[in-house]
Motif scaffolding. Sequence first.
Motif, PDB file in Angstrom:
ATOM      1  N   GLY A  84       6.558   8.935 -20.223  1.00 17.81           N
ATOM      2  CA  GLY A  84       5.527   9.559 -19.618  1.00 17.81           C
ATOM      3  C   GLY A  84       5.078   8.615 -18.343  1.00 17.81           C
ATOM      4  N   GLY A  85       5.666   7.546 -17.982  1.00 21.73           N
ATOM      5  CA  GLY A  85       5.443   6.848 -16.869  1.00 21.73           C
ATOM      6  C   GLY A  85       6.408   7.047 -15.789  1.00 21.73           C
ATOM      7  N   THR A  86       5.789   6.487 -14.329  1.00 20.96           N
ATOM      8  CA  THR A  86       6.773   6.615 -13.408  1.00 20.96           C
ATOM      9  C   THR A  86       6.915   5.313 -12.833  1.00 20.96           C
ATOM     10  OG1 THR A  86       5.792   8.702 -13.086  1.00 20.96           O
ATOM     11  CG2 THR A  86       7.077   7.652 -11.307  1.00 20.96           C
ATOM     12  N   SER A  87       8.165   5.001 -12.488  1.00 19.62           N
ATOM     13  CA  SER A  87       8.599   3.591 -11.854  1.00 19.62           C
ATOM     14  C   SER A  87       8.126   3.595 -10.237  1.00 19.62           C
ATOM     15  CB  SER A  87       9.998   3.412 -11.887  1.00 19.62           C
ATOM     16  OG  SER A  87      10.757   4.103 -11.263  1.00 19.62           O
ATOM     17  N   ALA A  88       8.177   2.576  -9.620  1.00 22.47           N
ATOM     18  CA  ALA A  88       7.821   2.691  -8.113  1.00 22.47           C
ATOM     19  C   ALA A  88       9.274   2.785  -7.694  1.00 22.47           C
ATOM     20  CB  ALA A  88       7.512   1.056  -7.628  1.00 22.47           C
ATOM     21  N   PRO A  89       9.245   3.824  -6.877  1.00 22.01           N
ATOM     22  CA  PRO A  89      10.479   4.342  -6.025  1.00 22.01           C
ATOM     23  C   PRO A  89      11.099   3.221  -5.207  1.00 22.01           C
ATOM     24  CG  PRO A  89       8.674   5.226  -4.866  1.00 22.01           C
ATOM     25  CD  PRO A  89       8.228   4.429  -6.031  1.00 22.01           C
ATOM     26  N   VAL A  90      12.502   3.577  -5.043  1.00 23.23           N
ATOM     27  CA  VAL A  90      13.060   2.602  -3.802  1.00 23.23           C
ATOM     28  C   VAL A  90      13.381   3.843  -2.913  1.00 23.23           C
ATOM     29  CG1 VAL A  90      14.234   0.993  -5.413  1.00 23.23           C
ATOM     30  CG2 VAL A  90      15.328   3.007  -4.975  1.00 23.23           C
ATOM     31  N   TRP A  91      13.728   3.430  -1.407  1.00 26.83           N
ATOM     32  CA  TRP A  91      13.859   4.290  -0.514  1.00 26.83           C
ATOM     33  C   TRP A  91      15.162   3.843   0.097  1.00 26.83           C
ATOM     34  CZ3 TRP A  91      10.786   8.225   1.012  1.00 26.83           C
ATOM     35  CH2 TRP A  91      11.258   9.084   2.279  1.00 26.83           C
ATOM     36  N   ILE A  92      16.055   4.971   0.394  1.00 26.84           N
ATOM     37  CA  ILE A  92      17.301   4.928   0.801  1.00 26.84           C
ATOM     38  C   ILE A  92      17.614   5.510   2.097  1.00 26.84           C
ATOM     39  CG2 ILE A  92      19.756   5.709   0.188  1.00 26.84           C
ATOM     40  CD1 ILE A  92      18.632   3.536  -1.747  1.00 26.84           C
ATOM     41  N   ILE A  93      18.111   4.571   2.917  1.00 27.20           N
ATOM     42  CA  ILE A  93      18.413   5.173   4.341  1.00 27.20           C
ATOM     43  C   ILE A  93      19.885   4.985   4.797  1.00 27.20           C
ATOM     44  CG2 ILE A  93      18.139   4.749   6.933  1.00 27.20           C
ATOM     45  CD1 ILE A  93      15.096   3.897   6.013  1.00 27.20           C
ATOM     46  N   GLY A 123       0.803  -1.178   0.014  1.00 27.23           N
ATOM     47  CA  GLY A 123       0.270  -0.005  -0.058  1.00 27.23           C
ATOM     48  C   GLY A 123       0.937   1.379   0.089  1.00 27.23           C
ATOM     49  N   THR A 124       2.328   1.186  -0.118  1.00 32.29           N
ATOM     50  CA  THR A 124       3.010   2.394   0.081  1.00 32.29           C
ATOM     51  C   THR A 124       3.413   2.854  -1.404  1.00 32.29           C
ATOM     52  OG1 THR A 124       5.137   1.169   0.215  1.00 32.29           O
ATOM     53  CG2 THR A 124       3.653   1.550   2.373  1.00 32.29           C
ATOM     54  N   GLY A 125       3.188   1.913  -2.403  1.00 33.48           N
ATOM     55  CA  GLY A 125       3.659   2.433  -3.825  1.00 33.48           C
ATOM     56  C   GLY A 125       5.275   2.242  -3.946  1.00 33.48           C
ATOM     57  N   VAL A 126       6.029   1.849  -2.763  1.00 39.35           N
ATOM     58  CA  VAL A 126       7.602   1.656  -2.761  1.00 39.35           C
ATOM     59  C   VAL A 126       7.970   0.252  -3.131  1.00 39.35           C
ATOM     60  CG1 VAL A 126       9.723   1.985  -1.230  1.00 39.35           C
ATOM     61  CG2 VAL A 126       7.783   3.524  -1.070  1.00 39.35           C
ATOM     62  N   ASP A 127       8.884   0.349  -3.948  1.00 36.39           N
ATOM     63  CA  ASP A 127       9.343  -1.044  -4.600  1.00 36.39           C
ATOM     64  C   ASP A 127      10.185  -1.511  -3.562  1.00 36.39           C
ATOM     65  OD1 ASP A 127       9.490  -3.120  -6.266  1.00 36.39           O
ATOM     66  OD2 ASP A 127      11.434  -2.407  -7.099  1.00 36.39           O
ATOM     67  N   LYS A 128      11.315  -1.089  -3.206  1.00 37.22           N
ATOM     68  CA  LYS A 128      12.170  -1.594  -2.157  1.00 37.22           C
ATOM     69  C   LYS A 128      12.695  -0.504  -1.369  1.00 37.22           C
ATOM     70  CE  LYS A 128      13.321  -5.261  -5.127  1.00 37.22           C
ATOM     71  NZ  LYS A 128      13.233  -6.672  -4.881  1.00 37.22           N
ATOM     72  N   VAL A 129      13.116  -0.914   0.263  1.00 34.47           N
ATOM     73  CA  VAL A 129      14.030  -0.111   0.868  1.00 34.47           C
ATOM     74  C   VAL A 129      15.134  -0.644   1.186  1.00 34.47           C
ATOM     75  CG1 VAL A 129      13.394   0.711   3.369  1.00 34.47           C
ATOM     76  CG2 VAL A 129      11.658   0.534   2.061  1.00 34.47           C
ATOM     77  N   TYR A 130      15.957   0.221   1.133  1.00 36.62           N
ATOM     78  CA  TYR A 130      17.334  -0.166   1.419  1.00 36.62           C
ATOM     79  C   TYR A 130      17.964   0.584   2.556  1.00 36.62           C
ATOM     80  CZ  TYR A 130      17.081  -2.478  -3.176  1.00 36.62           C
ATOM     81  OH  TYR A 130      16.905  -3.307  -3.984  1.00 36.62           O
ATOM     82  N   ARG A 162      15.392   9.228   1.539  1.00 38.39           N
ATOM     83  CA  ARG A 162      14.967   9.782   0.372  1.00 38.39           C
ATOM     84  C   ARG A 162      14.357   8.656  -0.301  1.00 38.39           C
ATOM     85  NH1 ARG A 162      15.758  13.661   2.846  1.00 38.39           N
ATOM     86  NH2 ARG A 162      16.734  15.695   2.256  1.00 38.39           N
ATOM     87  N   GLY A 163      13.185   8.813  -1.214  1.00 37.21           N
ATOM     88  CA  GLY A 163      12.859   8.145  -2.197  1.00 37.21           C
ATOM     89  C   GLY A 163      13.280   8.494  -3.525  1.00 37.21           C
ATOM     90  N   TYR A 164      13.856   7.415  -4.260  1.00 37.68           N
ATOM     91  CA  TYR A 164      14.480   7.564  -5.649  1.00 37.68           C
ATOM     92  C   TYR A 164      13.449   6.938  -6.896  1.00 37.68           C
ATOM     93  CZ  TYR A 164      18.553   9.572  -3.740  1.00 37.68           C
ATOM     94  OH  TYR A 164      19.504  10.382  -3.187  1.00 37.68           O
ATOM     95  N   LEU A 165      13.266   7.703  -7.779  1.00 40.61           N
ATOM     96  CA  LEU A 165      12.265   6.881  -8.739  1.00 40.61           C
ATOM     97  C   LEU A 165      12.782   7.503 -10.204  1.00 40.61           C
ATOM     98  CD1 LEU A 165       9.224   8.918  -9.225  1.00 40.61           C
ATOM     99  CD2 LEU A 165      10.735   9.606  -7.246  1.00 40.61           C
ATOM    100  N   VAL A 166      12.184   6.942 -11.359  1.00 39.96           N
ATOM    101  CA  VAL A 166      12.626   7.412 -12.599  1.00 39.96           C
ATOM    102  C   VAL A 166      10.962   7.551 -13.475  1.00 39.96           C
ATOM    103  CG1 VAL A 166      12.767   5.047 -13.471  1.00 39.96           C
ATOM    104  CG2 VAL A 166      13.840   6.842 -14.665  1.00 39.96           C
ATOM    105  N   GLU A 167      11.224   8.529 -14.294  1.00 40.90           N
ATOM    106  CA  GLU A 167      10.028   8.669 -15.252  1.00 40.90           C
ATOM    107  C   GLU A 167      10.631   8.289 -16.598  1.00 40.90           C
ATOM    108  OE1 GLU A 167       8.404  12.480 -14.610  1.00 40.90           O
ATOM    109  OE2 GLU A 167       7.439  11.964 -12.728  1.00 40.90           O
TER     110      GLU A 167
END
Length: 438
Positions: A110-119, A36-43, A102-107
Amino acid sequence: MKKLLVLFFISLLTIYIQAQMTVSGTYVEYKENLTGTGVDKVYLFSTLNNATITYSSSAVSISFYRYTNALGDKEKISDSDISTSSSDNVTTYIISNLQDSRGYLVEENGGTSAPVWIIDYSQHQPVLNSIEAIENEDKCERIKLFINKSDDELTFYGVSGNKKNIPRKYTISYTDQEWDESNRIFKNKVVELKDKEIGTEIIISAPLTNTQFKLEGDQFAEKFDLAKEIISQPYTAIAVEPHIIAEKEERNVPNEMKTENGGSIGGSAPFVVNFSGYSNEPVTAYYTWFIYNKKDLVNPIVRYTDKNIKYTFEQSGDFLVTLEAADHNSVCVDTVSISVKVTVSELQKPPNYFTPDDTPGVNDEFRVAYKSLIKFKCTIFNRWGTKLYQWTDPAKGWDGRYNGKYVNTGVYFYVIEALGSDGVKYKMGGDINILRKR
């Protein structure tokens, strides 16, 4: 046509696989609580020095972003933080100078990828200050470990701004004791409470030996070999845990009737039981035994203050044997009990003949079948009233001799007087025939 569709699907699948963000560096992937977060990975990285994100694509239009709390606050990543290389119409992008939390994503196209979160975990390490054992009113059963630690939250944000916590998990370890009944000893064991989410306190069973408590973690620090630990001041144990080993002195008496005790210790009276007391020493200083008739569990029949005792059960009934253990100051007292069952008495009518000095080992003694007789006397007379033999142990009998010689065949007489463990008095008599083939 079907073949073309299959090839098209495979090509799409390949593009999808290639279009995943991958990371490099020393990291741990957190996989929980992402739904439910839309986040693909958390690292979580041990450090962001030299950490990078890699992304490969053949798209013409492509941009990289990062966000702090939601996609609405995304900012474009500077070209100076992106290096590229190309091969076979596929460009590989490497993002460096990653930022903590921070969350990192790519467009692309016209489409947006699911982001990865970096700690950057190096900026969020826990600070462990102290761990202290505190006794409450139920200190003989449980104690409280009060933990002083200051650690900021580990969190990440979904694409819509929903905040998610990453729980920190710790390990508490200490030395305790456990009862080894097969060897009849208390032996030390190391207790490890692993992967515990710990606030300011935790309740544990009161240890049975003097010990110290160690807190270490969290789980990410352990994986990065950065785990810190703190150790409490020595804790002086006061809890006690008594155990009883009961061993009945068995006797092999063929004419004593067998009894069923339902698995408990007991049988035909009188019988002796050796009771051995065990408890965690040196914490335990005092042993006290109480033996009750179950009809009166207030007033004990006897009381002893030894570690081990021996007791003869003569009265029929159900009994409770209780061992009480206490520490040096009698702050903690604990008890353990076992049941003992003494059967009611019985005396069967004796056989009316036996064959001494005829078939050795077969019916060559006059005995009575009995159980739970605490007093007994049997007397043998001849037809003229002369006393030939007398004995007071119901386990024994008459072998047909008088003054060392076997008596003649014929009729003799017996008189039995006995008292049962249940207070029943027995008096019986009759004739007994001595038979001999030779």
